[in-house]
Design a protein around this motif. Structure first.
Motif, PDB file in Angstrom:
ATOM      1  N   GLY A  25      57.864  98.453 -58.478  1.00  0.00           N
ATOM      2  CA  GLY A  25      57.110  97.231 -58.547  1.00  0.00           C
ATOM      3  C   GLY A  25      58.664  96.142 -57.488  1.00  0.00           C
ATOM      4  N   THR A  26      59.262  96.505 -56.712  1.00  0.00           N
ATOM      5  CA  THR A  26      59.886  95.865 -56.205  1.00  0.00           C
ATOM      6  C   THR A  26      59.343  95.541 -54.515  1.00  0.00           C
ATOM      7  N   ARG A  27      59.647  94.483 -53.663  1.00  0.00           N
ATOM      8  CA  ARG A  27      59.007  94.312 -52.844  1.00  0.00           C
ATOM      9  C   ARG A  27      59.616  95.045 -51.729  1.00  0.00           C
ATOM     10  N   LEU A  28      60.791  95.516 -51.500  1.00  0.00           N
ATOM     11  CA  LEU A  28      60.973  96.282 -51.196  1.00  0.00           C
ATOM     12  C   LEU A  28      60.479  97.558 -50.921  1.00  0.00           C
ATOM     13  N   SER A  29      60.795  98.453 -52.154  1.00  0.00           N
ATOM     14  CA  SER A  29      59.312  99.167 -52.543  1.00  0.00           C
ATOM     15  C   SER A  29      57.815  99.195 -51.448  1.00  0.00           C
ATOM     16  N   ALA A  30      57.652  98.191 -51.864  1.00  0.00           N
ATOM     17  CA  ALA A  30      56.143  98.335 -51.189  1.00  0.00           C
ATOM     18  C   ALA A  30      56.119  98.305 -50.022  1.00  0.00           C
ATOM     19  N   ILE A  31      57.226  97.521 -49.049  1.00  0.00           N
ATOM     20  CA  ILE A  31      57.412  97.330 -47.460  1.00  0.00           C
ATOM     21  C   ILE A  31      56.420  98.545 -47.236  1.00  0.00           C
ATOM     22  N   ILE A  32      58.179  99.148 -47.479  1.00  0.00           N
ATOM     23  CA  ILE A  32      58.756 100.211 -46.477  1.00  0.00           C
ATOM     24  C   ILE A  32      57.498 101.883 -46.800  1.00  0.00           C
ATOM     25  N   ARG A  33      56.913 101.469 -48.643  1.00  0.00           N
ATOM     26  CA  ARG A  33      56.046 102.583 -48.357  1.00  0.00           C
ATOM     27  C   ARG A  33      54.724 102.326 -47.570  1.00  0.00           C
ATOM     28  N   THR A  34      53.981 101.166 -47.297  1.00  0.00           N
ATOM     29  CA  THR A  34      52.945 101.269 -46.318  1.00  0.00           C
ATOM     30  C   THR A  34      53.863 100.574 -44.948  1.00  0.00           C
ATOM     31  N   HIS A  35      54.648 101.137 -44.857  1.00  0.00           N
ATOM     32  CA  HIS A  35      55.585 100.901 -43.250  1.00  0.00           C
ATOM     33  C   HIS A  35      55.491 102.774 -42.827  1.00  0.00           C
ATOM     34  N   ALA A  36      56.053 104.053 -43.702  1.00  0.00           N
ATOM     35  CA  ALA A  36      55.652 105.060 -44.145  1.00  0.00           C
ATOM     36  C   ALA A  36      54.695 105.433 -44.314  1.00  0.00           C
ATOM     37  N   ALA A  37      53.703 105.237 -44.342  1.00  0.00           N
ATOM     38  CA  ALA A  37      51.917 105.595 -44.591  1.00  0.00           C
ATOM     39  C   ALA A  37      51.069 104.600 -42.827  1.00  0.00           C
ATOM     40  N   ASP A  38      51.801 103.955 -42.876  1.00  0.00           N
ATOM     41  CA  ASP A  38      51.629 103.066 -41.453  1.00  0.00           C
ATOM     42  C   ASP A  38      52.206 103.570 -40.311  1.00  0.00           C
ATOM     43  N   GLN A  39      52.929 104.582 -40.112  1.00  0.00           N
ATOM     44  CA  GLN A  39      54.346 104.591 -38.873  1.00  0.00           C
ATOM     45  C   GLN A  39      54.236 106.116 -38.999  1.00  0.00           C
ATOM     46  N   PHE A  40      54.453 106.632 -40.345  1.00  0.00           N
ATOM     47  CA  PHE A  40      55.036 107.822 -40.203  1.00  0.00           C
ATOM     48  C   PHE A  40      53.623 109.096 -40.230  1.00  0.00           C
ATOM     49  N   ALA A  41      52.646 109.697 -39.893  1.00  0.00           N
ATOM     50  CA  ALA A  41      51.612 109.790 -39.798  1.00  0.00           C
ATOM     51  C   ALA A  41      51.934 111.738 -40.157  1.00  0.00           C
ATOM     52  N   GLY A  42      51.026 111.189 -41.422  1.00  0.00           N
ATOM     53  CA  GLY A  42      51.199 113.086 -42.914  1.00  0.00           C
ATOM     54  C   GLY A  42      50.721 112.799 -43.249  1.00  0.00           C
ATOM     55  N   ASP A  43      50.818 114.767 -44.146  1.00  0.00           N
ATOM     56  CA  ASP A  43      49.679 114.539 -44.954  1.00  0.00           C
ATOM     57  C   ASP A  43      50.763 114.761 -46.567  1.00  0.00           C
ATOM     58  N   LEU A  44      52.230 114.855 -46.646  1.00  0.00           N
ATOM     59  CA  LEU A  44      52.533 115.175 -47.406  1.00  0.00           C
ATOM     60  C   LEU A  44      52.834 113.339 -48.093  1.00  0.00           C
ATOM     61  N   PRO A  45      52.446 113.602 -49.684  1.00  0.00           N
ATOM     62  CA  PRO A  45      52.148 112.400 -51.177  1.00  0.00           C
ATOM     63  C   PRO A  45      53.427 111.485 -50.546  1.00  0.00           C
ATOM     64  N   LEU A  46      53.441 110.160 -50.915  1.00  0.00           N
ATOM     65  CA  LEU A  46      53.899 109.063 -50.994  1.00  0.00           C
ATOM     66  C   LEU A  46      54.529 109.349 -52.860  1.00  0.00           C
ATOM     67  N   LEU A  47      55.844 109.365 -53.047  1.00  0.00           N
ATOM     68  CA  LEU A  47      56.049 108.823 -54.735  1.00  0.00           C
ATOM     69  C   LEU A  47      55.329 107.669 -54.907  1.00  0.00           C
ATOM     70  N   PHE A  48      54.184 107.708 -56.459  1.00  0.00           N
ATOM     71  CA  PHE A  48      53.539 106.962 -57.234  1.00  0.00           C
ATOM     72  C   PHE A  48      53.307 106.083 -56.545  1.00  0.00           C
ATOM     73  N   ASP A  49      52.139 107.230 -55.385  1.00  0.00           N
ATOM     74  CA  ASP A  49      51.208 106.162 -54.369  1.00  0.00           C
ATOM     75  C   ASP A  49      50.062 106.571 -54.356  1.00  0.00           C
ATOM     76  N   THR A  50      48.702 106.654 -53.626  1.00  0.00           N
ATOM     77  CA  THR A  50      47.983 107.129 -53.191  1.00  0.00           C
ATOM     78  C   THR A  50      47.518 107.392 -51.796  1.00  0.00           C
ATOM     79  N   ARG A  51      49.266 107.263 -51.109  1.00  0.00           N
ATOM     80  CA  ARG A  51      49.121 107.592 -48.875  1.00  0.00           C
ATOM     81  C   ARG A  51      50.013 108.992 -49.337  1.00  0.00           C
ATOM     82  N   THR A  52      49.628 109.115 -47.926  1.00  0.00           N
ATOM     83  CA  THR A  52      50.290 110.200 -47.259  1.00  0.00           C
ATOM     84  C   THR A  52      51.330 109.655 -46.190  1.00  0.00           C
ATOM     85  N   ALA A  53      52.378 110.373 -45.707  1.00  0.00           N
ATOM     86  CA  ALA A  53      52.587 110.417 -44.593  1.00  0.00           C
ATOM     87  C   ALA A  53      53.363 111.705 -43.429  1.00  0.00           C
TER      88      ALA A  53
END
Length: 421
Positions: A25-53
């Motif tokens: 629920g922190t702003r930091l977590s929201a920003i870094i998870r989006t950053h990881a999904a956008d900038q570190f392409a991959g097929d591994l799931p992010l913790l507590f998220d629908t996106r991958t990196a």
């Protein structure tokens, strides 16, 4: 491995994942998870998220998410945190390696032993005080090399690469100017995973000096178990503020006080605790790196919870009054005990002129008086249930307990899906 170490490793995982859940629920977590999904392409799931990196992206996002809520375990001699960069690196590499639950747990247990010694070796051989991400990078590389697994020569290079490129970030800069950079743990996890991948591809980087040229820190490996010497946090703020919080709460309980009865709080403690001087935090990160603000919260509310230091909870007038008026006093006695002990003494000036004097006090849940399994389980549910839902949180707890018997899939299937209560 002693039975007690095995049991404690499971509890450490439970505690880290509870903090991670609340931290989404922190702003930091929201920003870094989006950053990881956008900038570190991959097929591994992010913790507590629908996106991958990629593995490096997942390690970065997981480490910084946990670090975004300063409620995770730590190690006094390191003045930092082993579990955060360690688990952040192990999760994606465990998925990639296909390891079983026993391998996952034994790698984490090894990582606590390695990380404690790497931290002490670095702090003992360099003058600067660096964040956990610095030696956490080497720890992450050691865990990753074990999981893949890398042969000895490549493992040696992985440790050297991680040490060389690890974030030697300045801890006290973040104390004086608290922002989202925090303890460097996510960057350390990312660096460690990158080092393992590079070494596997033939990239060279040996030696890691803290491992190969500081033998005095490694002689007791396998005989002294530092996994049993971690502290845990009852409150989601810097460990240096936890003894002052306990001092406030002790006087509050002993004299049946309410905040309106208190004119001023005086805190006497060690230098680093006094440096946590943010009186009016502009965000959760600053609230977590403060002594005055959480002490004021403790006096007003009788506790300090994740909700109390969230971005939306930083303007309570009564908390601000007590935070603004607090007096911080540095003590030679407390300085001499640091970092093995974090001492504080609290005195209260009441509105009626009475002065209440507190005793010297230490934070709760140090390894010398550790929390019980029930206490850590209770903390996990206080953090995880409001975010994940009680049913999912209980399923995660059961999956961790059964890791060495049923494997990793039952746990990861619960971790790598979005938040939906």
């Amino acid at each position: 491995m002693p039975t007690a170490v095995q049991a404690q490793t499971k509890l450490a995982v439970l505690d880290l994942l509870g903090v991670a859940a609340a931290a989404t629920g922190t702003r930091l977590s929201a920003i870094i998870r989006t950053h990881a999904a956008d900038q570190f392409a991959g097929d591994l799931p992010l913790l507590f998220d629908t996106r991958t990196a990629s593995a490096t992206g997942v390690a970065l996002a997981t480490g910084m998410t946990i670090d975004s809520l300063d409620g995770h375990d730590g190690f006094n001699p390191a003045k930092g945190h082993i579990g955060c960069p360690l688990l952040a690196a192990v999760l994606p590499l465990a998925l990639q390696s296909g390891c079983d639950g026993q391998q996952f747990l034994s790698t984490l247990a090894m990582g606590y032993e390695f990380g404690a010694r790497a931290a002490m070796a670095q702090h003992g051989t360099v003058p600067e005080y660096h964040t956990s991400g610095s030696w956490g990078a080497v720890t992450a590389a050691a865990a990753g090399a074990r999981l893949l697994p890398l042969p000895p020569a490549q493992t040696r290079h992985a440790l050297g690469i991680a040490e060389y490129h690890g974030p030697r970030s300045q801890m006290m800069r973040c104390i004086d100017y608290p922002t989202m950079v925090k303890d460097g743990s996510g960057w350390g996890a990312m660096t460690g995973v990158s080092a393992v991948k590079l070494a596997q591809a033939g990239f060279t980087g040996a030696p890691a000096l803290t491992v190969e040229q500081a033998p005095q820190y490694w002689a007791d490996l396998g005989t002294r178990w530092y996994g049993l010497e971690q502290y845990y946090k009852p409150y989601p703020v810097c460990r240096w503020a936890q003894a002052p919080i306990e001092g406030v709460l002790a006087l509050r309980r002993a004299h049946n006080l309410t905040s309106d009865m208190v004119a001023r709080i005086d805190v006497t403690s060690f230098h680093e605790s006094i440096r946590l001087a943010t009186r009016r935090p502009d965000g959760s990160d600053a609230a977590q790196y403060s002594t005055t603000f959480p002490c004021a919260v403790a006096m007003v509310r009788g506790d300090v919870t994740p909700a109390d230091i969230a971005d939306s909870a930083l303007t309570d007038p009564e908390v601000m009054r007590l935070s603004d008026s607090m007096v911080l006093i540095e003590s030679d006695h407390a300085n001499a005990a640091f970092p093995l002990k974090r001492l504080a003494r609290v005195d209260l000036l009441l509105r009626n002129g009475t002065i209440l004097h507190g005793d010297w006090i230490q934070p709760r849940w140090d390894h010398t008086a550790p929390p019980t399994a029930d206490e850590l389980g209770g903390k996990f549910h206080r953090y995880a249930d409001p975010v994940l839902g009680r049913s999912r949180a209980h399923a995660i707890e059961a999956a961790i307990d059964a890791l060495d018997r049923t494997g990793l899939n039952a746990l990861t299937s619960l971790l790598f899906q979005p938040i939906s209560v």
